[in-house]
Enzyme design. Structure first.
Site, short mmCIF file in Angstrom:
data_model
loop_
_atom_site.label_atom_id
_atom_site.label_comp_id
_atom_site.label_asym_id
_atom_site.label_seq_id
_atom_site.Cartn_x
_atom_site.Cartn_y
_atom_site.Cartn_z
N CYS A 42 0.42 -1.23 0.01
CA CYS A 42 -0.33 0.10 -0.11
C CYS A 42 0.80 0.93 0.31
O CYS A 42 1.23 2.07 -0.69
CB CYS A 42 -1.27 -0.40 0.95
SG CYS A 42 -2.15 1.38 1.13
N CYS A 47 -1.62 1.81 -3.06
CA CYS A 47 -2.57 2.64 -3.13
C CYS A 47 -1.69 4.28 -2.70
O CYS A 47 -2.48 5.40 -3.21
CB CYS A 47 -3.06 2.45 -1.42
SG CYS A 47 -3.57 0.69 -1.23
N LYS A 50 0.12 4.74 -5.81
CA LYS A 50 -1.10 5.30 -7.16
C LYS A 50 -1.86 6.66 -7.20
O LYS A 50 -2.31 7.12 -8.20
CB LYS A 50 -2.27 4.15 -6.75
CG LYS A 50 -2.83 3.68 -7.89
CD LYS A 50 -4.46 4.63 -7.11
CE LYS A 50 -4.68 4.14 -6.03
NZ LYS A 50 -5.26 2.96 -5.65
N TYR A 176 -9.23 -3.35 -11.29
CA TYR A 176 -8.75 -2.29 -10.56
C TYR A 176 -7.92 -1.47 -11.13
O TYR A 176 -7.48 -0.13 -11.31
CB TYR A 176 -8.68 -2.75 -8.68
CG TYR A 176 -9.56 -2.64 -8.21
CD1 TYR A 176 -10.09 -2.14 -7.19
CD2 TYR A 176 -10.03 -4.13 -7.76
CE1 TYR A 176 -11.07 -1.62 -6.02
CE2 TYR A 176 -11.36 -4.07 -6.62
CZ TYR A 176 -11.66 -3.47 -6.35
OH TYR A 176 -12.66 -3.20 -4.99
N GLU A 180 -7.26 1.66 -13.68
CA GLU A 180 -6.60 3.40 -12.23
C GLU A 180 -5.26 3.38 -13.42
O GLU A 180 -4.88 4.84 -13.78
CB GLU A 180 -5.91 1.91 -11.19
CG GLU A 180 -7.74 2.19 -9.84
CD GLU A 180 -6.98 2.23 -8.69
OE1 GLU A 180 -5.96 1.84 -8.53
OE2 GLU A 180 -7.69 2.34 -7.68
N HIS A 435 -26.46 20.95 -0.92
CA HIS A 435 -27.48 22.07 -2.23
C HIS A 435 -26.35 23.47 -2.53
O HIS A 435 -26.17 24.20 -1.00
CB HIS A 435 -28.62 22.41 -2.07
CG HIS A 435 -29.38 23.11 -3.64
ND1 HIS A 435 -29.08 22.40 -4.74
CD2 HIS A 435 -29.39 24.51 -4.17
CE1 HIS A 435 -29.09 22.63 -6.34
NE2 HIS A 435 -29.26 23.60 -5.73
N GLU A 440 -26.04 14.87 -3.20
CA GLU A 440 -27.32 14.39 -2.95
C GLU A 440 -27.98 14.42 -4.01
O GLU A 440 -29.03 14.47 -3.06
CB GLU A 440 -27.43 16.91 -2.71
CG GLU A 440 -27.58 17.28 -4.41
CD GLU A 440 -28.21 19.30 -4.54
OE1 GLU A 440 -29.40 19.15 -3.52
OE2 GLU A 440 -27.82 19.44 -5.21
P1 NDP Z 1 -8.24 -7.68 -10.54
O1 NDP Z 1 -8.66 -8.97 -9.67
O2 NDP Z 1 -8.93 -7.22 -10.20
O3 NDP Z 1 -8.36 -7.84 -11.82
C1 NDP Z 1 -7.67 -9.00 -13.01
C2 NDP Z 1 -7.86 -9.00 -14.18
O4 NDP Z 1 -7.25 -9.90 -15.21
C3 NDP Z 1 -9.04 -8.92 -14.29
O5 NDP Z 1 -9.88 -8.24 -14.87
C4 NDP Z 1 -8.93 -10.39 -15.12
O6 NDP Z 1 -10.00 -10.81 -15.86
C5 NDP Z 1 -7.48 -10.35 -15.61
N1 NDP Z 1 -6.75 -11.40 -15.83
C6 NDP Z 1 -6.74 -12.68 -15.05
N2 NDP Z 1 -5.86 -13.44 -15.27
C7 NDP Z 1 -6.06 -13.27 -17.02
C8 NDP Z 1 -5.23 -13.81 -17.93
N3 NDP Z 1 -4.30 -15.22 -17.61
N4 NDP Z 1 -5.28 -12.91 -18.94
C9 NDP Z 1 -5.63 -11.76 -19.63
N5 NDP Z 1 -6.39 -11.23 -18.12
C10 NDP Z 1 -6.63 -11.95 -16.90
O7 NDP Z 1 -6.52 -7.89 -9.72
P2 NDP Z 1 -6.02 -6.00 -9.70
O8 NDP Z 1 -4.17 -7.25 -10.26
O9 NDP Z 1 -6.22 -5.25 -10.89
O10 NDP Z 1 -5.88 -5.39 -8.60
C11 NDP Z 1 -5.08 -6.60 -7.26
C12 NDP Z 1 -6.87 -6.33 -6.38
O11 NDP Z 1 -5.83 -5.38 -5.57
C13 NDP Z 1 -7.93 -6.06 -6.23
O12 NDP Z 1 -8.93 -7.43 -6.63
C14 NDP Z 1 -7.49 -5.21 -5.25
O13 NDP Z 1 -8.70 -5.78 -4.20
C15 NDP Z 1 -7.47 -4.82 -4.89
N6 NDP Z 1 -7.06 -3.97 -5.17
C16 NDP Z 1 -7.65 -2.46 -4.73
C17 NDP Z 1 -7.83 -1.38 -5.00
C18 NDP Z 1 -8.52 -0.07 -4.37
O14 NDP Z 1 -8.52 -0.54 -3.80
N7 NDP Z 1 -8.35 1.22 -4.99
C19 NDP Z 1 -6.55 -0.46 -6.22
C20 NDP Z 1 -5.32 -1.68 -6.94
C21 NDP Z 1 -5.52 -3.09 -6.55
P3 NDP Z 1 -11.86 -11.14 -15.51
O15 NDP Z 1 -12.25 -9.87 -15.05
O16 NDP Z 1 -11.45 -12.08 -17.08
O17 NDP Z 1 -11.15 -12.41 -14.34
#
Ligand code: NDP
Length: 453
Positions: A42, A47, A50, A176, A180, A435, A440
C-alpha cells in the site's frame, strides 16, 4: 542467538504493522520481520503512490476547465522526473513513519526473510525467534500469465520507478489496477491502449457503472480493446510488439500487466509446518484467523479474502484484541465493505450490484441519475457522473449504492455507514440534501424502476 516473544509478525505492511502495534499496546512482547520495505504494498507500490499519480493525472483536466472559468492558461506537460522524485520523497517519509511507529511501540524489528521453522519458531538469517504466536501478514505479489515474450513486460510496481514516462503504453487486464493505471497514464499524456480478455471490464462491479466508465474512458481517448488477448510479446528496436492473434498486432513503448495478485508465501514455511493453502496459494484460516497449524495466524492479502488495506488493518486489530486483551471482540463483518477504483471517472461502490440484489433479494427498485456535475456545466467539459441506488422492494432497504464520477470515493465512504446500519429508501428520502453538490442526488432521487429477477 535466540529471543523469546509472544508474537512474531512476518511482514511489515499495513496489516502486520497494525497487528504488531496493537498487540504491543496490550503488553505483548512483539517482533516484526520485514525483508523489503516498511508499509508494504500500500505505502510503497500501491494505494499511496498510485493516488499521488492519480492526482497528478487529474491536473490537465482541471487546468483545461480553469479556462472556462476565465483563466487564460495552457496545459503544460508533466515533468516526470520531478513527479517521481516528489513521490519518492513522500514514500521515504512514510517508510520512516512506519518504522518509528514500531520503535515507539516497543516492537523489535528484524530485517530479513522470515521462515517459520516449526510451531513457535521463526528464523531470520542466523537469528531464531521463539514465540507463542506467529502472524503471517506477507501480502501478495502480481500474477502474470505465461506466454512467449513475458520477460519484456512490466508489472504495476514498475510504473513507480520508471526513469522516463513512455509515450505509447498498453495495459493488460480489466480490474482495479488496469483501470487505475490506464487513467493515470492517459491523464499524464501517454497514448493508452487497454486490453481486456472479456466483453466488458471491471467484472464484479455494477453493469451500468461498468458501461458508463467504458464510455467515459473512450471519450477521454483511452483505446479500449475488449475481447482481446495477447498471444505473445516481441522486442523491437524501439519498443514492443504485442501479437493479438489473427495477424493483429499493436506496437507500444511499454506494456503493463495487471492480471491479478496472488498470496506471497514463497519460502515461508519449512516442510514440517505447511499450513493448508487454497488453490490460489492463500493461507486458509478459520474465524479467528488461525491456520491449520496451531498458533500460526494469517491476515490480509495472504489469505486472499478481501484484498484491501482497511480490511487487513481491521483484521490485524481484531486478532491482537482476541489474543492479548480481555475483550472478547465480535467477529468482523465482511458485508457492506465499501471500495473505490481511482480511475477516471472515479468509482465508489458499497453493497450489492443490481444483478446480485436480484439474485439475493428478489424484486428491487433501481434509482439512477446521470448528469454533468456543476463544476463541469459552465464550459465545454463533457465530464458526467452516474449515481445508482438499489433498493430491496420488499423491505425498502438500500442494499447497493454505486457511483462513477468526481469524488465518488469520498461520497461513498459516508453512505457506507448508512448502508451498514440498514438504511431504507425512506431514510434516504427523509435526509435533507446539501445543495449544490453531487452527493445530494443520492437523497433526492424519487423515480425508481421496479425490476424483477
Ligand atoms: P483484479 O483481480 O482486480 O483484476 C485482474 C484482471 O486481470 C481481471 O480483469 C481479470 O480478468 C484479468 N485477468 C486475469 N487472468 C488473466 C489472464 N490470464 N489473461 C488476461 N487477463 C487476465 O486484480 P488487480 O491486479 O487489478 O488488483 C488486485 C487486487 O488489489 C484487487 O482485486 C483489489 O482487491 C486490490 N486493489 C485495490 C485497489 C483499490 O482499492 N482502489 C487498487 C488496486 C488494487 P477477468 O475479469 O476475466 O477475471
Amino acid at each position: 542467538m535466540s529471543e523469546d516473544f509472544d508474537l512474531v509478525v512476518i511482514g511489515a505492511g499495513s496489516g502486520g504493522v497494525r497487528a504488531a502495534r496493537t498487540a504491543a499496546g496490550f503488553g505483548a512482547r512483539v517482533a516484526i520481520v520485514e525483508e523489503r520495505f516498511y508499509g508494504g504494498t500500500c505505502v510503497n507500490v500501491g494505494c499511496v503512490p498510485k493516488k499521488l499519480f492519480a492526482y497528478a493525472a487529474g491536473f490537465p483536466e482541471d487546468i483545461a476547465l480553469a479556462r472556462d472559468f476565465g483563466y487564460a492558461t495552457e496545459v503544460p506537460e508533466v515533468d516526470w522526473s520531478r513527479l517521481r522524485q516528489t513521490k519518492d520523497r513522500e514514500i521515504e517519509r512514510l517508510n520512516g513513519i512506519y518504522q518509528n511507529l514500531l520503535i515507539r511501540s516497543d516492537v523489535a524489528i528484524y530485517e530479513g526473510h522470515g521462515v517459520i521453522e516449526s510451531e513457535g519458531v521463526v528464523r531470520v538469517g542466523e537469528q531464531r525467534l521463539n514465540t507463542r504466536h506467529i502472524l503471517v501478514a506477507t501480502g501478495g505479489k502480481p500474477w502474470i500469465p505465461d506466454f512467449p515474450g513475458r520477460e519484456h513486460i512490466n508489472i504495476s510496481d514498475d510504473l513507480f520507478y520508471l526513469d522516463e514516462l513512455p509515450r505509447a503504453v498498453a495495459v493488460v487486464g480489466g480490474g482495479y489496477i488496469a483501470c487505475e493505471f490506464a487513467s493515470i497514464l492517459n491523464g499524464l499524456g501517454c497514448d493508452v491502449e487497454l486490453i481486456y480478455r472479456r466483453e466488458l471490464f471491471l467484472r464484479g462491479f455494477d453493469d451500468d457503472i461498468r458501461e458508463f466508465v467504458a464510455e467515459d474512458m473512450a471519450r477521454q481517448g483511452i483505446e479500449l480493446h475488449f475481447s482481446t488477448e495477447v498471444d505473445s510479446v516481441e522486442a523491437l528496436d524501439d519498443g514492443l510488439r504485442l501479437n493479438l492473434g489473427h495477424g493483429d498486432f499493436m506496437d507500444v513503448d511499454r506494456v503493463f500487466y495487471a492480471t491479478g495478485r496472488v498470496p506471497l508465501v514463497d519460502e515461508l514455511f519449512a516442510e514440517r509446518v505447511q499450513p493448508d493453502l487454497s488453490y490460489t496459494g492463500a493461507v486458509v484460516v478459520d474465524d479467528h484467523y488461525e491456520s491449520s497449524i496451531p498458533g500460526v495466524y494469517a491476515i490480509g492479502d495472504v489469505t486472499d479474502r478481501v484484498q484491501l488495506t482497511p480490511v487487513a488493518l481491521e483484521e490485524g486489530m481484531w486478532l491482537a484484541r482476541h489474543l492479548y486483551s480481555d475483550e472478547n471482540p465480535i467477529p468482523l463483518s465482511y458485508e457492506f465493505i465499501p471500495s473505490a477504483v481511482f480511475c477516471q471517472p472515479n468509482i465508489g461502490s458499497v453493497g450489492l450490484t443490481e444483478h446480485e440484489a436480484l439474485e439475493h433479494h428478489g424484486p428491487v427498485r433501481v434509482y439512477q441519475t446521470k448528469f454533468r456535475p456543476m463544476r463541469h456545466s459552465l464550459g465545454k467539459s463533457e465530464t458526467k457522473a452516474l449515481m445508482k441506488l438499489i433498493v430491496d422492494n420488499a423491505t425498502d432497504q438500500v442494499v447497493g449504492l454505486h457511483m462513477a464520477g468526481e469524488e465518488a470515493s469520498e461520497i461513498t465512504q459516508g453512505f457506507a455507514v448508512a448502508l451498514r446500519m440498514g438504511a431504507t429508501k425512506a431514510d434516504f428520502n427523509a435526509t435533507v440534501g446539501i445543495h449544490p453538490t453531487s452527493a445530494e442526488e443520492f437523497v433526492t432521487m424519487r423515480d425508481g424502476e421496479f425490476i424483477e429477477p
